[in-house]
Design an enzyme around this catalytic site. Structure first.
Site, mmCIF file in Angstrom:
data_model
loop_
_atom_site.group_PDB
_atom_site.id
_atom_site.type_symbol
_atom_site.label_atom_id
_atom_site.label_comp_id
_atom_site.label_asym_id
_atom_site.label_seq_id
_atom_site.Cartn_x
_atom_site.Cartn_y
_atom_site.Cartn_z
ATOM 1 C CE1 TYR A 1 35.198 32.706 35.823
ATOM 2 C CE2 TYR A 1 34.050 30.440 37.590
ATOM 3 C CZ TYR A 1 33.645 31.775 36.618
ATOM 4 O OH TYR A 1 32.715 31.764 35.964
ATOM 5 N NE ARG B 1 37.939 31.162 32.078
ATOM 6 C CZ ARG B 1 36.411 32.376 31.555
ATOM 7 N NH1 ARG B 1 35.608 32.283 32.690
ATOM 8 N NH2 ARG B 1 36.473 33.135 30.479
ATOM 9 C CG HIS C 1 30.882 39.052 31.239
ATOM 10 N ND1 HIS C 1 30.592 38.651 29.728
ATOM 11 C CD2 HIS C 1 29.590 39.817 30.519
ATOM 12 C CE1 HIS C 1 29.673 38.558 29.772
ATOM 13 N NE2 HIS C 1 29.433 39.370 29.943
ATOM 14 C CB CYS D 1 31.983 38.150 50.615
ATOM 15 S SG CYS D 1 31.128 37.820 51.950
ATOM 16 C CB CYS E 1 30.182 40.204 54.536
ATOM 17 S SG CYS E 1 31.833 40.348 53.736
ATOM 18 C CB CYS F 1 34.468 36.101 53.834
ATOM 19 S SG CYS F 1 33.965 37.867 53.292
ATOM 20 C CB CYS G 1 31.028 38.245 57.326
ATOM 21 S SG CYS G 1 31.554 36.912 55.397
#
Ligand SMILES: [Zn+2]
Length: 360
Positions: free
Chosen positions: A82, A85, A147, A155, A159, A261, A264
């Site tokens: 990713y 991308r 998408h 998260c 969360c 994250c 949390c």
């Protein structure tokens, strides 16, 4: 850059002026318009396919890089994919088709765009997806990202934390240099440096043999590359035996080196994209259903996506049932199989056709 198959599509022919005139007459009277949008919209921005054009990921099994199971197995590998991308999308620019749709959205308050693209180009052209926007339209924006979006992070443990983030790299292990070095290491141990994983030549040969079986004539027979050596399938009866002592290919990235994250403090952040095997966001599906329910539909544009696959086919049919006329804009005639008498079918590059037919 477009690949061989993408660039060999039909060159845009001159559009039939009478078809364009009829379309425009209908468009002028149309209030409620839905556009179903796929990868073809971003083709001339250089982002045509799910597997990006540089080929680094071309032979990777989607199960390893775009599924919940792949994430559980190796979140570092998923993030490498990713990150690549995101980087390509950031380098790309919106094309005239993106701007034509953003313009249409301004002119027609009843317009809604259902996009499968995660590249952020429609937003950069000026179409609001409502993210982080406190105004009244924010919760029901004209652009619905079916998408998700490469630039929204959420998260991974649900969360509820979410952020928009255009930084590149997102963290040091995801720098472009790191990803390419790792790809080389994964390729064939070409770079015998410090960086893990160091898999044996035997493993690479075994995986390449398996990939050859899966890819058939698409398999490149020259020296092993990262792409050739990447595992396409983890299991399978005809998979060559790989000794247990050989490590399975892995990004080598520790989860602790990825984005944590802040909501949390107990989970990684993941891209807010819909992976294979995941459902579309429920609130979004409900918004789209509600839009279709609300009133009759005047016009449906199917842009840069095959009209015969879900969800494009489903939404086009839904629009048709609500009275819409349908216009297809696609590179290939064969992607318009679902077209019926009374539909418009414009063949060619959306970046050329859309500004012309939308009159922008
Ligand atoms: Zn969290």
């Amino acid at each position: 850059m477009a690949s061989e198959t993408e660039s060999s599509v039909t060159a845009p022919r001159g559009l039939d002026p009478s078809a364009v005139a009829a379309f425009q007459a209908h468009l002028a009277q149309s209030k409620r318009i839905v556009a179903v949008i796929g990868a073809g919209l971003s083709a001339s921005s250089g982002l045509a396919t799910f597997r990006d054009s540089n080929g680094l990921w071309a032979n990777h099994d989607v199960h390893l890089i775009a599924t919940p199971a792949g994430w559980r197995r190796d979140p570092g590998l998923v993030w490498q994919f990713y990150s690549d991308r995101r980087r390509n999308a950031l380098k790309a620019e919106p094309n005239p088709a993106h701007y034509a749709l953003a313009e249409l959205a301004k002119k027609k308050p009843g317009f809604v765009a259902l996009s499968q693209n995660v590249d952020g180009l429609l937003q950069r052209a000026g179409l609001e997806d409502g993210y982080g926007n406190a105004n009244a339209n924010a919760n029901n924006p004209q652009l619905k990202l079916l998408h998700g979006n490469l630039f929204d992070l959420v998260c991974a443990n649900n969360c509820g934390y979410t952020e928009q983030n255009f930084k590149d790299p997102l963290c040091p292990v995801l720098s472009e240099e790191n990803v390419e070095n790792r790809a080389n290491v994964m390729g064939a141990g070409i770079k015998d440096g410090e960086k893990p994983p160091k898999a044996s030549a035997l493993l690479f040969e075994a995986i390449a043999a398996k990939n050859k079986k899966i890819l058939g004539e698409n398999f490149k027979t020259s020296a092993l590359s990262a792409a050739d050596a990447a595992p396409l399938k983890e299991r399978g009866e005809d998979a060559p035996k790989i000794p247990d002592t050989v490590p399975v290919l892995h990004s080598g990235i520790q989860p602790s080196d990825l984005m944590q994250c802040p909501g949390c403090n107990n989970s990684l952040l993941r891209p807010r994209v819909v992976w294979f095997g995941e459902a579309l966001a429920q609130d979004l599906v409900e918004q789209v259903d509600a839009w279709f329910e609300e009133d009759k539909v005047d016009l449906c544009l199917v842009i840069g996506t095959s009209g015969s696959v879900w969800p494009a086919a489903g939404y086009a049919e839904q629009a048709r049932k609500k009275g819409a006329r349908v216009a297809y804009v696609n590179m290939r005639q064969e992607d318009m199989k679902r077209s019926q008498e009374g539909d418009w079918a414009f063949v060619g590059d959306a970046a050329i056709i859309l500004p012309e037919i939308l009159g922008s």
